[in-house]
Design a protein around this motif. Structure first.
Motif, mmCIF file in Angstrom:
data_model
loop_
_atom_site.group_PDB
_atom_site.id
_atom_site.type_symbol
_atom_site.label_atom_id
_atom_site.label_comp_id
_atom_site.label_asym_id
_atom_site.label_seq_id
_atom_site.Cartn_x
_atom_site.Cartn_y
_atom_site.Cartn_z
ATOM 1 N N GLU A 319 0.862 -1.189 0.000
ATOM 2 C CA GLU A 319 0.000 0.000 0.000
ATOM 3 C C GLU A 319 0.894 1.233 0.000
ATOM 4 O OE1 GLU A 319 -3.286 2.148 2.941
ATOM 5 O OE2 GLU A 319 -3.013 -0.032 3.013
ATOM 6 N N ILE A 320 0.644 2.152 -0.934
ATOM 7 C CA ILE A 320 1.532 3.307 -1.089
ATOM 8 C C ILE A 320 0.741 4.489 -1.633
ATOM 9 C CG2 ILE A 320 2.250 2.693 -3.449
ATOM 10 C CD1 ILE A 320 5.114 3.602 -2.651
ATOM 11 N N GLY A 321 1.171 5.702 -1.318
ATOM 12 C CA GLY A 321 0.514 6.909 -1.795
ATOM 13 C C GLY A 321 1.421 7.698 -2.728
ATOM 14 N N PHE A 322 0.826 8.297 -3.778
ATOM 15 C CA PHE A 322 1.578 9.132 -4.719
ATOM 16 C C PHE A 322 0.773 10.377 -5.066
ATOM 17 C CE2 PHE A 322 3.507 4.951 -6.087
ATOM 18 C CZ PHE A 322 4.807 5.252 -5.704
ATOM 19 N N ASN A 323 1.465 11.402 -5.521
ATOM 20 C CA ASN A 323 0.805 12.572 -6.098
ATOM 21 C C ASN A 323 0.270 12.173 -7.468
ATOM 22 O OD1 ASN A 323 0.709 14.959 -7.948
ATOM 23 N ND2 ASN A 323 1.267 16.071 -6.094
ATOM 24 N N VAL A 324 -1.034 12.293 -7.663
ATOM 25 C CA VAL A 324 -1.653 11.807 -8.904
ATOM 26 C C VAL A 324 -1.193 12.608 -10.118
ATOM 27 C CG1 VAL A 324 -3.755 13.229 -8.730
ATOM 28 C CG2 VAL A 324 -3.837 11.027 -9.926
ATOM 29 N N GLY A 325 -0.922 13.905 -9.917
ATOM 30 C CA GLY A 325 -0.449 14.730 -11.027
ATOM 31 C C GLY A 325 0.908 14.283 -11.539
ATOM 32 N N TYR A 326 1.803 13.928 -10.605
ATOM 33 C CA TYR A 326 3.126 13.460 -11.016
ATOM 34 C C TYR A 326 3.027 12.153 -11.790
ATOM 35 C CZ TYR A 326 4.912 16.848 -7.564
ATOM 36 O OH TYR A 326 5.203 17.977 -6.852
ATOM 37 N N MET A 327 2.132 11.256 -11.341
ATOM 38 C CA MET A 327 1.969 9.983 -12.042
ATOM 39 C C MET A 327 1.425 10.199 -13.454
ATOM 40 S SD MET A 327 0.612 7.217 -9.250
ATOM 41 C CE MET A 327 0.998 5.852 -10.365
ATOM 42 N N LEU A 328 0.434 11.072 -13.588
ATOM 43 C CA LEU A 328 -0.187 11.304 -14.900
ATOM 44 C C LEU A 328 0.791 11.949 -15.871
ATOM 45 C CD1 LEU A 328 -3.756 12.441 -13.791
ATOM 46 C CD2 LEU A 328 -3.205 10.431 -15.175
ATOM 47 N N GLU A 329 1.617 12.879 -15.393
ATOM 48 C CA GLU A 329 2.586 13.513 -16.293
ATOM 49 C C GLU A 329 3.623 12.504 -16.778
ATOM 50 O OE1 GLU A 329 3.004 18.194 -15.593
ATOM 51 O OE2 GLU A 329 3.749 17.012 -13.902
ATOM 52 N N ALA A 330 4.028 11.599 -15.906
ATOM 53 C CA ALA A 330 4.959 10.556 -16.331
ATOM 54 C C ALA A 330 4.316 9.632 -17.364
ATOM 55 C CB ALA A 330 5.429 9.750 -15.115
ATOM 56 N N ILE A 341 5.427 -0.408 -13.331
ATOM 57 C CA ILE A 341 5.654 0.333 -12.100
ATOM 58 C C ILE A 341 6.463 -0.551 -11.164
ATOM 59 C CG2 ILE A 341 4.595 1.460 -10.106
ATOM 60 C CD1 ILE A 341 2.194 2.123 -11.791
ATOM 61 N N LEU A 342 7.601 -0.046 -10.711
ATOM 62 C CA LEU A 342 8.479 -0.792 -9.825
ATOM 63 C C LEU A 342 8.391 -0.204 -8.423
ATOM 64 C CD1 LEU A 342 11.580 -0.977 -12.194
ATOM 65 C CD2 LEU A 342 10.001 -2.845 -11.673
ATOM 66 N N LEU A 343 8.177 -1.069 -7.438
ATOM 67 C CA LEU A 343 8.029 -0.635 -6.051
ATOM 68 C C LEU A 343 8.902 -1.483 -5.126
ATOM 69 C CD1 LEU A 343 4.113 -0.406 -5.935
ATOM 70 C CD2 LEU A 343 5.698 1.516 -6.233
ATOM 71 N N SER A 344 9.214 -0.932 -3.944
ATOM 72 C CA SER A 344 9.879 -1.705 -2.892
ATOM 73 C C SER A 344 8.953 -1.835 -1.693
ATOM 74 C CB SER A 344 11.196 -1.043 -2.468
ATOM 75 O OG SER A 344 12.115 -1.047 -3.537
ATOM 76 N N ASP A 345 8.605 -0.686 -1.120
ATOM 77 C CA ASP A 345 7.705 -0.673 0.033
ATOM 78 C C ASP A 345 7.024 0.689 0.086
ATOM 79 O OD1 ASP A 345 9.431 1.215 1.544
ATOM 80 O OD2 ASP A 345 10.797 -0.491 1.628
ATOM 81 N N ALA A 346 6.214 0.894 1.119
ATOM 82 C CA ALA A 346 5.392 2.101 1.213
ATOM 83 C C ALA A 346 6.210 3.364 1.432
ATOM 84 C CB ALA A 346 4.372 1.949 2.344
ATOM 85 N N ASN A 347 7.455 3.233 1.861
ATOM 86 C CA ASN A 347 8.267 4.405 2.184
ATOM 87 C C ASN A 347 9.347 4.692 1.147
ATOM 88 O OD1 ASN A 347 6.952 4.808 4.733
ATOM 89 N ND2 ASN A 347 8.112 3.038 5.503
ATOM 90 N N ILE A 363 10.838 8.761 -11.665
ATOM 91 C CA ILE A 363 10.861 8.425 -10.246
ATOM 92 C C ILE A 363 9.902 9.362 -9.517
ATOM 93 C CG2 ILE A 363 12.326 8.020 -8.241
ATOM 94 C CD1 ILE A 363 13.121 6.449 -10.809
ATOM 95 N N VAL A 364 9.010 8.790 -8.704
ATOM 96 C CA VAL A 364 8.059 9.591 -7.936
ATOM 97 C C VAL A 364 8.196 9.218 -6.468
ATOM 98 C CG1 VAL A 364 5.646 10.258 -7.646
ATOM 99 C CG2 VAL A 364 6.475 9.586 -9.908
ATOM 100 N N MET A 365 8.358 10.242 -5.621
ATOM 101 C CA MET A 365 8.478 9.988 -4.187
ATOM 102 C C MET A 365 7.107 9.649 -3.599
ATOM 103 S SD MET A 365 11.170 12.857 -2.819
ATOM 104 C CE MET A 365 11.035 12.208 -1.153
ATOM 105 N N PRO A 366 7.064 8.799 -2.597
ATOM 106 C CA PRO A 366 5.771 8.436 -1.992
ATOM 107 C C PRO A 366 5.235 9.554 -1.105
ATOM 108 C CG PRO A 366 7.557 7.393 -0.787
ATOM 109 C CD PRO A 366 8.196 8.111 -1.941
ATOM 110 N N MET A 367 3.926 9.485 -0.818
ATOM 111 C CA MET A 367 3.270 10.444 0.070
ATOM 112 C C MET A 367 2.684 9.711 1.269
ATOM 113 S SD MET A 367 1.098 12.829 -2.574
ATOM 114 C CE MET A 367 0.492 13.860 -1.232
ATOM 115 N N ARG A 368 2.664 10.373 2.399
ATOM 116 C CA ARG A 368 1.946 9.836 3.562
ATOM 117 C C ARG A 368 0.507 10.297 3.482
ATOM 118 N NH1 ARG A 368 5.178 7.884 7.638
ATOM 119 N NH2 ARG A 368 7.401 8.352 7.487
ATOM 120 N N LEU A 369 -0.416 9.341 3.454
ATOM 121 C CA LEU A 369 -1.836 9.689 3.315
ATOM 122 C C LEU A 369 -2.599 9.318 4.587
ATOM 123 C CD1 LEU A 369 -2.427 8.490 -0.347
ATOM 124 C CD2 LEU A 369 -2.085 10.820 0.455
#
Length: 369
Positions: A319-330, A341-347, A363-369
């Motif tokens: 489970e992870i959070g991202f800024n949706v705008g950053y994802m859409l631009e990528a 999409i490559l992930l390691s963990d929520a942080n 590369i997109v940094m995660p967000m705390r939601l």
């Protein structure tokens, strides 16, 4: 000075030049375009804001040799307002004015002394690259959206160009996301590695000027400037004097969770979830399980959105959070039918790319939601 040329021959070069010129300048001459005729068939137009300079050329401009400086916006608006196929005559008068004629139309415009027009003084070029225009434009388009805007860390308000061996790398970051791509250079004048940070405005203008074709362009550098030479345009800009972050350290290694998703389906899902995100932070929560990924969002009004999408994935839940705008631009910058999409963990940061593509990564940094 008196020259005659067609509206079509003047309009496109004037578009390039006038876009560099700022509408409101402390120095009146910087609102102008410098017209220089060689008296043989060629007219050059120069515009600058002291940081960026564009020189472009029109052929089939008949008349007398000479030079004048006219307000760029007024000349552009007059030229654009004339009918297609119109012939334009520009003549300098002795009273510090210029007369522009076309058919029954006549315009009298103020001029400023051409000798007062500033030019960017450059040193000798220490390195020259050559590559197809389409590759350079593609590299700029794929990464420039991630540049910072008016960040106090001034070195982030531009695009990093790196010559490494026979490849050109372009990198942009605003501290929350990073975009990197690379392309093949046709040739380099020296083997010395070079890094240069090109300001945001210069990159924006280059994106407009460079056409998507296979014409070879020349990119020259010295410690303070970059120059890009196309068929009929010479573009010069100052560089940002700063140290760009070590982008290689930002790119995650050993990400053990790989999701393959249809790009259009993911874009549509994220666009729907974005409707009910917090307007300031724009966070979406992704919950990844075997074969499924749920996308949810909410806002301070206690409104919620939930959607689910099929994915190719087998592995542990995350489970992870991202800024949706950053994802859409990528996603908009990727051309493939599917994305990885490559992930390691929520942080840890997530990587978005075309499946298996290690040259172009987001590369997109995660967000705390």
């Amino acid at each position: 000075m008196k020259i005659t040329l067609s509206r079509g021959a003047l309009l496109k070069p004037l578009t390039y030049v006038s876009s560099v010129v700022e509408k409101r300048q402390t120095l009146p001459i910087l609102s102008n375009v410098l017209l220089q005729s060689d008296g043989k068939d060629r007219l050059s137009l120069t515009g600058t804001d002291l940081e960026v300079e564009v020189i472009t050329y029109c052929d089939h401009a008949t008349g007398e040799a000479g030079e004048i400086s006219i307000n760029a916006r007024k000349l552009f608006d007059i030229t654009r307002a004339l009918p297609e196929g119109a012939e334009i005559s520009i003549s300098a008068e002795d009273n510090g004015k210029c007369i522009i004629r076309s058919g029954k139309s006549r315009f009298t415009v103020q001029t400023l002394p051409a000798d007062d027009f500033p030019k960017i003084e450059t040193e000798q070029w220490s390195q020259v690259w050559k590559l197809p225009a389409s590759l350079f434009k593609q590299a700029l388009t794929r990464t420039s959206f991630a540049m910072a805007q008016q960040d106090v860390r001034f070195y982030l308000n531009g695009l990093l160009l790196v010559a490494d061996s026979d490849k050109l790398k372009t990198v942009a970051t605003d501290g929350h996301r990073l975009a990197k791509t690379e392309c093949q250079l046709t040739s380099r004048s020296t083997d010395a590695n070079i890094q240069a940070i090109v300001p945001r405005k210069a990159i924006t203008e280059l994106n407009h000027i460079i056409e998507d074709n296979d014409t070879e362009i020349s990119v020259s550098f010295n410690p303070n400037h970059i120059r890009v030479e196309l068929d009929s345009v010479i573009f010069t800009s100052k560089l940002i004097d700063g140290r760009f972050p070590d982008y290689e350290k930002v790119i995650p290694k050993n990400q053990d969770k790989s999701l393959i998703i249809d790009r259009n389906d993911l874009q549509n899902t994220l666009n729907r979830a974005a409707i009910l995100t917090n307007e300031k932070f724009r966070g979406v929560r992704l919950i990844v399980t075997n074969g499924k990924m749920s996308v949810s969002s909410n806002n301070p009004d206690q409104e919620e959105a939930f959607d689910e999408i099929d994915i190719e994935y087998t592995g542990g839940n995350v489970e992870i959070g991202f800024n949706v705008g950053y994802m859409l631009e990528a996603l908009n910058a990727i051309n493939s039918e599917k994305v990885e999409i490559l992930l390691s963990d929520a942080n840890s940061s997530g990587t978005i790319r075309a499946p298996g593509d290690e040259e172009t990564v987001y590369i997109v940094m995660p967000m705390r939601l």
